[in-house]
Design a protein around this motif. Structure first.
Motif, PDB file in Angstrom:
ATOM      1  N   ALA A  36      -0.053   1.781  -1.438  1.00 37.38           N
ATOM      2  CA  ALA A  36      -0.775   1.527  -2.686  1.00 37.38           C
ATOM      3  C   ALA A  36      -1.926   0.556  -2.459  1.00 37.38           C
ATOM      4  O   ALA A  36      -3.012   0.725  -3.008  1.00 37.38           O
ATOM      5  CB  ALA A  36       0.175   0.978  -3.748  1.00 37.38           C
ATOM      6  N   THR A  37      -1.701  -0.466  -1.623  1.00 37.48           N
ATOM      7  CA  THR A  37      -2.758  -1.437  -1.328  1.00 37.48           C
ATOM      8  C   THR A  37      -3.940  -0.755  -0.650  1.00 37.48           C
ATOM      9  O   THR A  37      -5.094  -1.007  -0.993  1.00 37.48           O
ATOM     10  CB  THR A  37      -2.214  -2.574  -0.438  1.00 37.48           C
ATOM     11  N   VAL A  38      -3.665   0.123   0.294  1.00 36.51           N
ATOM     12  CA  VAL A  38      -4.730   0.859   0.975  1.00 36.51           C
ATOM     13  C   VAL A  38      -5.473   1.731  -0.023  1.00 36.51           C
ATOM     14  O   VAL A  38      -6.706   1.770  -0.040  1.00 36.51           O
ATOM     15  CB  VAL A  38      -4.156   1.699   2.144  1.00 36.51           C
ATOM     16  N   GLN A  39      -4.740   2.420  -0.878  1.00 33.10           N
ATOM     17  CA  GLN A  39      -5.368   3.277  -1.883  1.00 33.10           C
ATOM     18  C   GLN A  39      -6.241   2.458  -2.827  1.00 33.10           C
ATOM     19  O   GLN A  39      -7.333   2.862  -3.186  1.00 33.10           O
ATOM     20  CB  GLN A  39      -4.294   4.025  -2.685  1.00 33.10           C
ATOM     21  N   LEU A  40      -5.751   1.292  -3.222  1.00 30.97           N
ATOM     22  CA  LEU A  40      -6.506   0.471  -4.158  1.00 30.97           C
ATOM     23  C   LEU A  40      -7.731  -0.146  -3.502  1.00 30.97           C
ATOM     24  O   LEU A  40      -8.760  -0.343  -4.138  1.00 30.97           O
ATOM     25  CB  LEU A  40      -5.597  -0.585  -4.772  1.00 30.97           C
TER      26      LEU A  40
ATOM     27  N   THR B   3       6.224   5.443   5.433  1.00 23.74           N
ATOM     28  CA  THR B   3       5.188   4.504   5.020  1.00 23.74           C
ATOM     29  C   THR B   3       5.697   3.619   3.889  1.00 23.74           C
ATOM     30  O   THR B   3       6.314   4.101   2.951  1.00 23.74           O
ATOM     31  CB  THR B   3       3.945   5.272   4.524  1.00 23.74           C
ATOM     32  N   ASP B   4       5.441   2.343   3.990  1.00 17.73           N
ATOM     33  CA  ASP B   4       5.808   1.397   2.945  1.00 17.73           C
ATOM     34  C   ASP B   4       4.966   1.710   1.701  1.00 17.73           C
ATOM     35  O   ASP B   4       3.746   1.709   1.773  1.00 17.73           O
ATOM     36  CB  ASP B   4       5.550  -0.022   3.434  1.00 17.73           C
ATOM     37  N   PRO B   5       5.571   1.960   0.542  1.00 19.68           N
ATOM     38  CA  PRO B   5       4.797   2.345  -0.633  1.00 19.68           C
ATOM     39  C   PRO B   5       3.855   1.266  -1.140  1.00 19.68           C
ATOM     40  O   PRO B   5       2.798   1.562  -1.688  1.00 19.68           O
ATOM     41  CB  PRO B   5       5.855   2.688  -1.678  1.00 19.68           C
TER      42      PRO B   5
ATOM     43  N   GLN C  79       7.345  -2.522  -7.642  1.00 17.70           N
ATOM     44  CA  GLN C  79       6.418  -3.238  -6.757  1.00 17.70           C
ATOM     45  C   GLN C  79       4.991  -2.725  -6.922  1.00 17.70           C
ATOM     46  O   GLN C  79       4.043  -3.503  -6.945  1.00 17.70           O
ATOM     47  CB  GLN C  79       6.857  -3.098  -5.308  1.00 17.70           C
ATOM     48  N   ILE C  80       4.834  -1.426  -7.025  1.00 13.69           N
ATOM     49  CA  ILE C  80       3.500  -0.847  -7.169  1.00 13.69           C
ATOM     50  C   ILE C  80       2.898  -1.269  -8.499  1.00 13.69           C
ATOM     51  O   ILE C  80       1.735  -1.667  -8.575  1.00 13.69           O
ATOM     52  CB  ILE C  80       3.554   0.685  -7.018  1.00 13.69           C
ATOM     53  N   LYS C  81       3.683  -1.206  -9.551  1.00  9.19           N
ATOM     54  CA  LYS C  81       3.196  -1.611 -10.871  1.00  9.19           C
ATOM     55  C   LYS C  81       2.808  -3.093 -10.873  1.00  9.19           C
ATOM     56  O   LYS C  81       1.780  -3.472 -11.425  1.00  9.19           O
ATOM     57  CB  LYS C  81       4.261  -1.327 -11.926  1.00  9.19           C
TER      58      LYS C  81
END
Length: 65
Positions: A8-12, A2-4, A37-39
């Motif tokens: 993260a976008t899905v989680q957010l 899974t692309d992190p 990228q996540i930050k």
């Protein structure tokens, strides 16, 4: 794998929905090579008014990202 950033976008997005329902969303991540990228995504979303985020416990990897 899974692309992190997508993850993260899905989680957010889930966090946004939880907020609309009066809840809170906690998201844990590791500080691998994609931490930058996540930050950046978290900071951008906060600057654009999409969400607020706090970092409760950060590693050197997260601070350096």
């Amino acid at each position: 794998m899974t692309d992190p950033v997508v993850s993260a976008t899905v989680q957010l997005r889930a966090a946004e929905l939880a907020g609309q329902l009066g809840g809170q969303w906690n998201y844990l991540t590791t500080c691998g090579p994609d931490a930058t990228q996540i930050k950046a995504l978290l900071i951008r979303g906060q600057e654009e008014g999409w969400w607020h985020f706090e970092v409760a416990c950060a590693t050197d990897g997260w601070r350096d990202a």
